[in-house]
Design an enzyme around this catalytic site. Sequence first.
Site, mmCIF file in Angstrom:
data_model
loop_
_atom_site.group_PDB
_atom_site.id
_atom_site.type_symbol
_atom_site.label_atom_id
_atom_site.label_comp_id
_atom_site.label_asym_id
_atom_site.label_seq_id
_atom_site.Cartn_x
_atom_site.Cartn_y
_atom_site.Cartn_z
ATOM 1 N N ASP A 63 39.775 39.334 44.339
ATOM 2 C CA ASP A 63 40.811 38.891 43.394
ATOM 3 C C ASP A 63 41.170 37.436 43.706
ATOM 4 O O ASP A 63 41.431 37.082 44.859
ATOM 5 C CB ASP A 63 42.044 39.795 43.506
ATOM 6 C CG ASP A 63 42.926 39.714 42.272
ATOM 7 O OD1 ASP A 63 43.178 38.592 41.786
ATOM 8 O OD2 ASP A 63 43.365 40.773 41.799
ATOM 9 N N SER A 117 45.248 39.353 36.378
ATOM 10 C CA SER A 117 44.202 40.292 36.800
ATOM 11 C C SER A 117 44.057 41.495 35.873
ATOM 12 O O SER A 117 43.093 42.249 36.008
ATOM 13 C CB SER A 117 44.492 40.785 38.223
ATOM 14 O OG SER A 117 44.422 39.706 39.116
ATOM 15 N N ASP A 174 47.525 48.790 41.381
ATOM 16 C CA ASP A 174 47.604 47.385 40.952
ATOM 17 C C ASP A 174 46.576 47.120 39.843
ATOM 18 O O ASP A 174 45.681 47.929 39.600
ATOM 19 C CB ASP A 174 47.365 46.485 42.168
ATOM 20 C CG ASP A 174 47.937 45.084 41.977
ATOM 21 O OD1 ASP A 174 48.852 44.907 41.151
ATOM 22 O OD2 ASP A 174 47.460 44.152 42.656
ATOM 23 N N THR A 176 43.816 45.413 39.066
ATOM 24 C CA THR A 176 42.349 45.460 39.117
ATOM 25 C C THR A 176 41.825 46.895 39.200
ATOM 26 O O THR A 176 41.011 47.307 38.363
ATOM 27 C CB THR A 176 41.817 44.606 40.284
ATOM 28 O OG1 THR A 176 42.505 43.360 40.296
ATOM 29 C CG2 THR A 176 40.336 44.376 40.183
ATOM 30 N N HIS A 383 39.533 35.669 38.403
ATOM 31 C CA HIS A 383 40.060 34.440 37.798
ATOM 32 C C HIS A 383 40.171 33.407 38.903
ATOM 33 O O HIS A 383 40.206 33.748 40.091
ATOM 34 C CB HIS A 383 41.437 34.685 37.165
ATOM 35 C CG HIS A 383 42.407 35.317 38.129
ATOM 36 N ND1 HIS A 383 42.969 34.617 39.176
ATOM 37 C CD2 HIS A 383 42.864 36.585 38.238
ATOM 38 C CE1 HIS A 383 43.738 35.435 39.875
ATOM 39 N NE2 HIS A 383 43.683 36.640 39.339
HETATM 40 MG MG LIG Z 1 43.587 42.726 42.065
HETATM 41 ZN ZN LIG Z 2 47.314 36.749 41.100
#
Ligand SMILES: [Mg+2]
Ligand SMILES: [Zn+2]
Length: 466
Positions: A63, A117, A174, A176, A383
């Site tokens: 991430d 994300s 979370d 992702t 990202h």
């Molecule tokens: Mg993540």
């Molecule tokens: Zn972030």
Amino acid sequence: MRRNKRVITAAGALAGLMAVGGVAASAAIQTSTEPGFTGDRSAALAKEIKSAKPRNVILIIGDGMDDSMITAARNYEVGAGGRFPGLDALPFTGAMTTYGLKVGPGPDYPIAYVSDSAPTASGWSTGKKTVDGRISQGPSVAANVPGEDYETVLERYKRDGRLVGNITTSEITDATPAAAASHINARACQGPLDMASCPSARKSAGGKGSIAEQLVDNEVDVLMGGGLNRYSQATDAGPTVLDYAQQQHGYRVLEDKADLEAVTSLDDGPVLGLFAGGNMTPMYKPLVATAPPGAGGPTTKCQEADRGNQPDLSTMTEKAIELLDNPKGFFLQAESAMIDKQEHGSDICGAIGDLRELDEAVQVALAFQAKNPDTLIIVTGDHAHSTQIVGGVSDGKQVATLQTADGDPMTVAYSTSDTGSDHTGAQIRVAASGPQGANVTGVIDQTDLFRTLLGRTPSRIPGPRP
Ligand SMILES: [Mg+2]
Ligand SMILES: [Zn+2]
């Protein structure tokens, strides 16, 4: 020229490339003091282009892992001329765009040049763009208005009878990991008591429930990360999500490294590892950048954190692969989540350590692929972020200096804010190894990964001329 003895040169990486699918992935971990590689790589690369659909697919996400963060971590861990033995040994590399959409009346939506994300993970999970904060649902007129649910890669593989896994170092709820196997209009709706932005998704309102509930309702075979506090919340029906997962879906709950080690098959039901109340602890203690002249200095090194009984990402990855490996194949998404979270806190050591952890997870995947060459491995970020390598301590709003593996000082800056830092919008690196891995080369979009992860219709590769 000073060189660190752990340096892995491009020649070492090429030797690793040539070993993939053949001898042993450990051949990728070569040390050498010779920079560069000799000879033409065309034949070695051509040998790596395989058009068959993969049996197993391992997607490893860092991430917030962009080229700048990879370079900073590489400089620190193995030196400027070094190569990570996992990430940098993958034969195919491309650039990937990560833009998203903004809410609006539709049917065309404005572009969001910087994404969070949620839409990015939704992009590879569903093959479609969406808006910030949204989890594998389409865009809509406003953040609190649900969009259309889009089926994910993980759900398709599950439907196809393959085993599926979803592991991370953040809370498993979370954005992702959520996007792999749940659908909701706002990423904040992680547990049944967190539903303020998603009232229509509550189970008591006839919806699919919070992210925590949906992940277990999807019966993901291996679910592991942090987030115990979300699973300790009461569902609308009364029992906690944890009780619900055990009673309704037969999940076995793992709480620490010893529990993880003890589980050896999925014969007795799916596995839910919750190794921290919230996010898991990063590998290194924080070194937080400050206003110039900044934190750290020319002899500062990162310090290992005490992670108690939490397993690390590569241990979780190894166990997940062991549990999921079966003749029909599996899909595993593994995320090193805290790179991004530590970047948000302008913490260079935390981010570097978790990028190193990602690399160790890639090495685990490569070792499995060496014995199972019908395995596709894709490694990428979601990202770009704001860590920059700068020329001196006056070159940013917040700076920190470390001594790299070269023995030299490296200064990094975070300049999107006066404190903390935010995402940015540059394209990021994507790398792959194994069948259909060549599809990541050139410039691709995040949504293109969707079909590569599912296995594309095989093309015919021309054979050698008679
Ligand atoms: Mg993540
Ligand atoms: Zn972030």
